[in-house]
Design an enzyme around this catalytic site. Structure first.
Site, PDB file in Angstrom:
ATOM      1  N   ILE A 154       0.832  -1.199   0.000  1.00 31.72           N
ATOM      2  CA  ILE A 154       0.000   0.000   0.000  1.00 31.72           C
ATOM      3  C   ILE A 154       0.865   1.246   0.000  1.00 31.72           C
ATOM      4  O   ILE A 154       0.622   2.191  -0.760  1.00 31.72           O
ATOM      5  CB  ILE A 154      -0.953  -0.017   1.205  1.00 31.72           C
ATOM      6  CG1 ILE A 154      -1.928  -1.191   1.091  1.00 31.72           C
ATOM      7  CG2 ILE A 154      -1.722   1.299   1.307  1.00 31.72           C
ATOM      8  CD1 ILE A 154      -2.790  -1.419   2.313  1.00 31.72           C
ATOM      9  N   ASP A 258      -7.978   7.261   9.944  1.00 38.57           N
ATOM     10  CA  ASP A 258      -9.024   6.294   9.593  1.00 38.57           C
ATOM     11  C   ASP A 258      -9.032   5.127  10.575  1.00 38.57           C
ATOM     12  O   ASP A 258      -9.958   4.328  10.581  1.00 38.57           O
ATOM     13  CB  ASP A 258      -8.784   5.765   8.172  1.00 38.57           C
ATOM     14  CG  ASP A 258      -9.897   4.849   7.687  1.00 38.57           C
ATOM     15  OD1 ASP A 258     -11.074   5.232   7.839  1.00 38.57           O
ATOM     16  OD2 ASP A 258      -9.590   3.763   7.166  1.00 38.57           O
ATOM     17  N   GLU A 263     -11.032   0.312  18.683  1.00 35.03           N
ATOM     18  CA  GLU A 263     -12.113   0.349  17.692  1.00 35.03           C
ATOM     19  C   GLU A 263     -13.204  -0.644  18.075  1.00 35.03           C
ATOM     20  O   GLU A 263     -12.891  -1.732  18.578  1.00 35.03           O
ATOM     21  CB  GLU A 263     -11.571   0.029  16.292  1.00 35.03           C
ATOM     22  CG  GLU A 263     -10.641   1.082  15.744  1.00 35.03           C
ATOM     23  CD  GLU A 263     -10.221   0.822  14.292  1.00 35.03           C
ATOM     24  OE1 GLU A 263     -10.725  -0.159  13.694  1.00 35.03           O
ATOM     25  OE2 GLU A 263      -9.407   1.585  13.761  1.00 35.03           O
ATOM     26  N   HIS A 281     -12.653   3.741   9.856  1.00 38.91           N
ATOM     27  CA  HIS A 281     -11.938   2.617   9.242  1.00 38.91           C
ATOM     28  C   HIS A 281     -12.533   2.279   7.869  1.00 38.91           C
ATOM     29  O   HIS A 281     -12.985   1.162   7.609  1.00 38.91           O
ATOM     30  CB  HIS A 281     -11.981   1.382  10.145  1.00 38.91           C
ATOM     31  CG  HIS A 281     -10.798   0.469   9.960  1.00 38.91           C
ATOM     32  ND1 HIS A 281     -10.173  -0.178  10.991  1.00 38.91           N
ATOM     33  CD2 HIS A 281     -10.099   0.108   8.837  1.00 38.91           C
ATOM     34  CE1 HIS A 281      -9.170  -0.899  10.530  1.00 38.91           C
ATOM     35  NE2 HIS A 281      -9.101  -0.737   9.230  1.00 38.91           N
ATOM     36  N   LEU A 282     -12.461   3.262   6.987  1.00 36.80           N
ATOM     37  CA  LEU A 282     -13.043   3.138   5.648  1.00 36.80           C
ATOM     38  C   LEU A 282     -12.018   2.798   4.567  1.00 36.80           C
ATOM     39  O   LEU A 282     -12.348   2.785   3.393  1.00 36.80           O
ATOM     40  CB  LEU A 282     -13.753   4.450   5.257  1.00 36.80           C
ATOM     41  CG  LEU A 282     -14.911   4.906   6.141  1.00 36.80           C
ATOM     42  CD1 LEU A 282     -15.476   6.227   5.621  1.00 36.80           C
ATOM     43  CD2 LEU A 282     -15.997   3.842   6.186  1.00 36.80           C
ATOM     44  N   ALA A 284     -10.727   0.232   3.278  1.00 35.54           N
ATOM     45  CA  ALA A 284     -11.071  -0.806   2.301  1.00 35.54           C
ATOM     46  C   ALA A 284     -12.538  -0.738   1.888  1.00 35.54           C
ATOM     47  O   ALA A 284     -13.031  -1.646   1.221  1.00 35.54           O
ATOM     48  CB  ALA A 284     -10.771  -2.175   2.885  1.00 35.54           C
TER      49      ALA A 284
END
Length: 530
Positions: A154, A258, A263, A281-282, A284
């Site tokens: 990534i 993110d 969490e 946590h967007l 993906a």
């Protein structure tokens, strides 16, 4: 009988259909992962479990799943899987690290723009009927220095996109080669240099003991005044409380997160601060990425259950379908060698050395190592397999070493296993003949040529006449048929061995008769999974 797979989280119908098309018996129950008790009651039926993040694969769940062979996580994060417990129970844990690479990289770039131009706050202000042009003065990214911590899959995409935006990119990654850095168009730097120079810092590393709080209070203090911090990787990489203080003091100009240490994040020191952009946590969370990872996990799990191919496993070496086919006979050789020394050794192991010679040395040695270690460990723990064996060996303090050698001797390739205890050393070597069948070719340094059978008998003796006759007569008188008989000796009148392939295992009374002759130093029955 077709393998059975349970899909306990939301996967696309297309992914579920892949299982069906491959001949897998699949149960699709996307709400089951949230019902721990019900999942616990049914998991024992299945060979595979496909999940996202809702299902928690705990040690308790694994204990209730004696048939489970593989857990497939559609996505990269496996925090919801007890990987150590899975390894001990011989369950492969797979993820899909490449299906959401582009999506996550794009999210990092989007957050970088959002915090550079204060887009969320400007949006809220304008929706409220205000027109505050002077309040939301931003900064250009072109010409600025982006510090990338972690230039792997990534991070590497982020580097390429940032270069395309006209940014200067400095990357910190101990595993980044100079050649790879040149290809990405970035400068490889140490962490201190990155902290001092970067206008924006983005993180793309896993959470480990080495990376936890990599942006600590101390490291944040070393950053350039006015820096902006972006984290789309993992919570815990940044000290959120320290970052909040740096934002309040003005040392850090903005942050975009993110992911969070806890969490779901219902509270964080970063919440409510100006010029802090936060998302749940967007990384993906795009239609394309969700579909990609679902399809990938279905293909990977099907490949493993049907062909033995291992892809993107976190606790087992990857083996392609082609490798699995080519290496199949060698995997059996490694297992048989391990089984031989494992059954011959009744003392605590100190070390296992695996020597690969010739053609086999170019194969996937990690997988072969696992097979050899499993063969050794099964002698005392029949439930061990290629996944759990290295864990068992490590827990017992057994040192594992691997050696590659160029071709030597008459064989195109062979494997030699050397096992050491505090009292002695044992060695055995094997190869694969042109017929694809494994052979033992050396025991204790003595050359032989023995086919591997389910039931075998190994004897050692001083080289003298009468051994063959005694073995044949004793076994024959007791109804034990010999399928194959192999002899070897170090030199005339010295140590000699015999390895017999039998139709059935001799009774204890038969073995005792051989021992009482006084001709044999050792009489050992052996079993092999052929």
């Amino acid at each position: 009988m077709a393998p059975k797979v349970l899909v306990s989280d939301k996967l696309s119908e297309t992914a579920v259909q892949i299982f069906r098309d491959r001949g897998i018996d699949v149960t699709f129950d996307p709400t089951l992962g949230k019902d721990k008790d019900k999942l616990l009651s049914v998991i024992g039926e299945y060979d595979g479990l496909a999940i996202r993040s809702a299902t928690k694969v705990t040690e308790k769940l694994l204990e209730a799943a004696p048939n489970l062979k593989v857990v497939g996580r559609a996505g990269i994060g496996t925090d919801n899987v007890d990987k150590e417990a899975a390894s001990r129970r011989g369950v492969i844990v797979m993820n899909t690290p490449y299906g959401n690479m582009i999506t996550t990289a794009e999210h990092a770039i989007a957050l970088m723009f959002a915090v550079a131009r204060q887009i969320p706050e400007a949006n809220a202000s304008t929706h409220a009927g205000k027109w505050e042009k002077s309040r939301f003065m931003g900064v250009e990214l072109t010409g600025k220095t982006l510090g990338v911590i972690g230039a792997g899959n990534i991070g590497g995409i982020v580097c390429q996109k940032a270069v395309g935006l006209g940014m200067k990119v400095a990357a910190y990654d101990p595993f980044l080669s100079e050649e790879r850095a040149t290809k990405l168009g970035v400068e490889k730097v140490e962490l201190d240099a990155l902290l001092a120079r970067a206008d924006v810092i983005t993180l793309h590393v896993p959470l480990t003991d080495q990376t936890r709080n990599i942006l600590s209070a101390e490291n944040l203090a070393r950053t350039k005044k006015g820096v902006r911090i972006v984290n789309c990787a993992r919570g815990g990489l940044v000290d959120e409380a320290a970052l909040a203080e740096a934002l309040k003091s003005g040392h850090v100009a903005g942050a975009a997160f993110d992911v969070f240490a806890e969490e779901p994040a219902t509270a964080s020191p970063l919440f409510g601060l100006p010029n802090v952009v936060v998302t749940p946590h967007l990384g993906a969370a795009t239609t394309e990425a969700q579909e990609n990872v679902a399809l990938q996990v279905a293909e990977q799990m099907s490949d493993y259950l049907l062909t033995g191919a291992v892809t993107n496993a976190l606790n087992m070496p990857s083996v392609t379908a082609e490798e699995a086919k080519l290496m199949g006979p060698w995997v059996k050789v490694a297992e048989h060698l391990g089984a031989f020394v494992g059954q011959m050794t009744d003392e605590p192991l100190k070390s296992i050395e695996i020597v690969y010679n010739g053609s086999v040395a170019a194969m996937n040695l990690e997988a072969l190592n696992c097979s050899a270690i499993a063969g050794v460990m099964k002698a005392t723990n029949p439930d061990v397999n290629m996944v759990s064996a290295p864990v068992v060996a490590r827990e017992r303090g057994v040192e594992i070493s691997t050696t590659r050698q160029d071709k030597s001797g008459v064989f195109d390739g062979y494997i030699k296993l050397v096992v050491k205890t505090a009292q002695r050393e044992r060695s055995v070597a094997g190869t694969v003949f042109s017929d694809g069948k494994p052979r033992f070719i050396q025991i204790k340094g003595i050359n032989i040529d023995a086919e591997v059978g389910a039931h075998m008998l190994y004897t050692t003796n001083h080289d003298e006449p009468g051994i063959i006759g005694t073995l044949g007569q004793t076994l024959g008188e007791n109804g034990v048929n010999i399928a194959n008989f192999t002899l070897g000796r170090s030199d005339r009148g010295r140590d000699a061995i015999a390895l017999l392939y039998l139709d059935e295992q001799p009774a204890v009374t038969v073995l005792d008769k051989l021992r009482t002759t006084g001709l044999f130093k050792n009489v050992a029955p052996l079993r092999f999974n052929v």
